[in-house]
Design an enzyme around this catalytic site. Structure first.
Site, PDB file in Angstrom:
ATOM      1  N   THR A  15       0.826  -1.214   0.000  1.00 41.00           N
ATOM      2  CA  THR A  15       0.000   0.000   0.000  1.00 41.00           C
ATOM      3  C   THR A  15       0.855   1.256   0.000  1.00 41.00           C
ATOM      4  O   THR A  15       0.640   2.183  -0.799  1.00 41.00           O
ATOM      5  CB  THR A  15      -0.930   0.001   1.222  1.00 41.00           C
ATOM      6  OG1 THR A  15      -1.761  -1.169   1.182  1.00 41.00           O
ATOM      7  CG2 THR A  15      -1.809   1.237   1.225  1.00 41.00           C
ATOM      8  N   ILE A 138       2.176  14.258   9.112  1.00 42.94           N
ATOM      9  CA  ILE A 138       2.495  15.412   9.956  1.00 42.94           C
ATOM     10  C   ILE A 138       4.019  15.594   9.990  1.00 42.94           C
ATOM     11  O   ILE A 138       4.727  14.720  10.489  1.00 42.94           O
ATOM     12  CB  ILE A 138       1.967  15.211  11.392  1.00 42.94           C
ATOM     13  CG1 ILE A 138       0.466  14.912  11.374  1.00 42.94           C
ATOM     14  CG2 ILE A 138       2.246  16.439  12.246  1.00 42.94           C
ATOM     15  CD1 ILE A 138      -0.099  14.561  12.732  1.00 42.94           C
ATOM     16  N   GLY A 188     -10.593  -0.812   9.103  1.00 40.33           N
ATOM     17  CA  GLY A 188      -9.193  -0.856   8.688  1.00 40.33           C
ATOM     18  C   GLY A 188      -8.258  -0.011   9.515  1.00 40.33           C
ATOM     19  O   GLY A 188      -7.081   0.137   9.172  1.00 40.33           O
ATOM     20  N   LYS A 206       7.316   5.714  18.681  1.00 42.68           N
ATOM     21  CA  LYS A 206       7.247   7.056  18.100  1.00 42.68           C
ATOM     22  C   LYS A 206       7.709   8.117  19.083  1.00 42.68           C
ATOM     23  O   LYS A 206       8.423   9.061  18.721  1.00 42.68           O
ATOM     24  CB  LYS A 206       5.823   7.335  17.641  1.00 42.68           C
ATOM     25  CG  LYS A 206       5.357   6.438  16.502  1.00 42.68           C
ATOM     26  CD  LYS A 206       3.878   6.626  16.206  1.00 42.68           C
ATOM     27  CE  LYS A 206       3.420   5.733  15.066  1.00 42.68           C
ATOM     28  NZ  LYS A 206       1.964   5.846  14.832  1.00 42.68           N
TER      29      LYS A 206
END
Length: 429
Positions: A15, A138, A188, A206
């Site tokens: 994807t 972002i 999803g 993160k």
């Protein structure tokens, strides 16, 4: 990279990888106007070349042999969008050693092996960029490294996992944790195995990256105190609403007196705070510093095209700064201490379930006061011989609170272990 054509290779063509190729093809003119170069995907490493893909690769682009990527002189820069620690990690190491700059969307790889990878890139004189590893579209890493380079950022607050934010937002509208998870999976937003998201592990990686960049000192994944949302029940969501708050999974990184603390955990967020308005699968990061006071960046934190846009931005940055040395090295330039685990300060929410007997509240309040913990707000509810106490506490060191709650938990009137979450508000409590 003197030629107009810059050869790009992709590790992975699912994807995200196919979206990167599509953006490079559709945005080729804009990229050439901005950089003087035309970026073109010439190789893509895949497991199954016959698999149907959202954007068809060119003839001869797909390969199952990593050596075709590593050894192709037409490949100038590589985007790693395959995920996982291995073989992705070894592929990135080999590419850097082979003199090819790498852009990665792999948060776990950057969080766990960033120091080694940056050292390898430096030794080879190439770049490693990782904007897409944090909040997809972002551009928080670029803002921290470039726009805020002298701003002395000392606090980062982040909603950096869209799955959990969707689930908690869904629970505000009614329904259980299980129902919210099922809907997230149906839409999803959540994987079949959502463990990394709901446990906080994804957000912890993160926040380790963001804290490393913000404070210029390596924060390892194991340095991040992590708590997920599995314990959150509709009763907690309802209690937050009655107190004028919402529950969000928040990453909190602070630099205090030269010491760093980084944690991920659910928190009660006052409705007047900017993070309370972040709904659904969106992400937001608040940066606080001496020269900027406060900046909030918000947008989609996941998705193929969103992540691909950050990958493409990093590819363009590599092309635009090749040979200049401009902000392409490891962000770490110092080594800071870790804040003592008991010293982190915050306001807190505490839920106590006790037997409805005279003096219980006064007894609990006395134990809190004995540890210099004071109550800002109290709601008491009675039901069938039991009482629920909802306490919002003034800012206090977490060690003081834990010591008081250990004593309170031993009271015979206390029916269940105390439930505790930090509180995030615009003004100090």
């Amino acid at each position: 990279m003197a030629s107009v054509d810059v050869g790009v290779a992709l590790l992975g063509y699912g994807t995200v990888g196919s979206s990167v190729n599509r953006l490079l093809v559709e945005g080729a003119d804009e990229i050439e106007r901005a950089t003087g170069h035309r970026l073109r995907v010439v190789r893509a490493l895949v497991r199954d070349p016959a698999k149907e893909r959202p954007f068809v690769a060119g003839d001869g682009v797909l390969t199952t042999d990593f050596a075709d990527v590593r050894d192709d002189p037409a490949v100038d820069v590589v985007a790693e969008v395959m995920g996982g620690l291995e073989p992705a990690g070894e592929y990135v190491r080999e590419l850097l050693r082979a003199g090819k700059s790498v852009v990665s969307a792999n948060k776990q790889l950057v969080a766990r092996h960033g120091a080694e990878l940056f050292a390898t890139a430096s030794d080879a004189g190439v770049q490693l960029r990782f904007e897409a590893s944090v909040c997809a579209a972002i551009p928080v890493v670029k803002v921290l490294r470039e726009s805020l380079v002298v701003s002395n950022v000392h606090r980062v607050l982040g909603i950096v996992n869209g799955t959990t934010n969707f689930m908690l937002s869904r629970m505000e509208r009614g329904g259980s944790y299980a129902e919210a998870l099922a809907e997230a999976q149906e839409l999803g937003y959540a994987e079949a195995d959502p463990t990394d998201d709901v446990s906080g592990a994804d957000a912890a990686a993160k926040m380790a990256i963001l804290a490393t960049v913000a404070f210029g000192s390596r924060v390892r994944l194991e340095d991040v105190e992590c708590r997920g949302i599995e314990e959150i029940e509709p009763a907690h969501v309802a209690a937050a609403a009655e107190l004028g708050m919402v529950i969000r999974l928040v990453g909190i990184a602070t630099l205090t007196d030269g010491a760093v603390d980084v944690r991920v955990q659910p928190a009660f967020v006052a409705r007047t705070h900017p993070l309370a308005a972040v709904d659904g699968a969106f992400n937001a990061v608040m940066l606080q510093g001496d020269a900027i006071r406060e900046i909030t960046l918000e947008g989609p934190g996941a998705g193929g095209i969103e992540t691909a846009s950050a990958v493409v931005a990093d590819l363009v940055s590599v092309v635009g700064t090749a040979g200049t040395g401009f902000l392409q090295n490891d962000a770490c330039w110092r080594e800071l201490e870790r804040l003592a685990p008991t010293a982190w300060r915050a306001p807190f929410y505490v839920h106590l379930e006790v037997a409805d007997r005279p003096g219980v509240l006064a007894h609990a309040a006395s134990r809190l006061a004995a540890h210099d913990v004071s109550v800002a707000q109290l709601v008491q509810r009675l039901h069938e011989g039991e009482a629920s106490l909802e306490l919002v506490l003034h800012e206090t060191p977490v060690g003081n609170l834990n010591a008081a709650l250990r004593e309170i938990a031993t009271f015979p009137e206390v029916l269940r272990p105390p439930f505790v979450l930090p509180v995030i508000a615009e003004r100090p409590l």
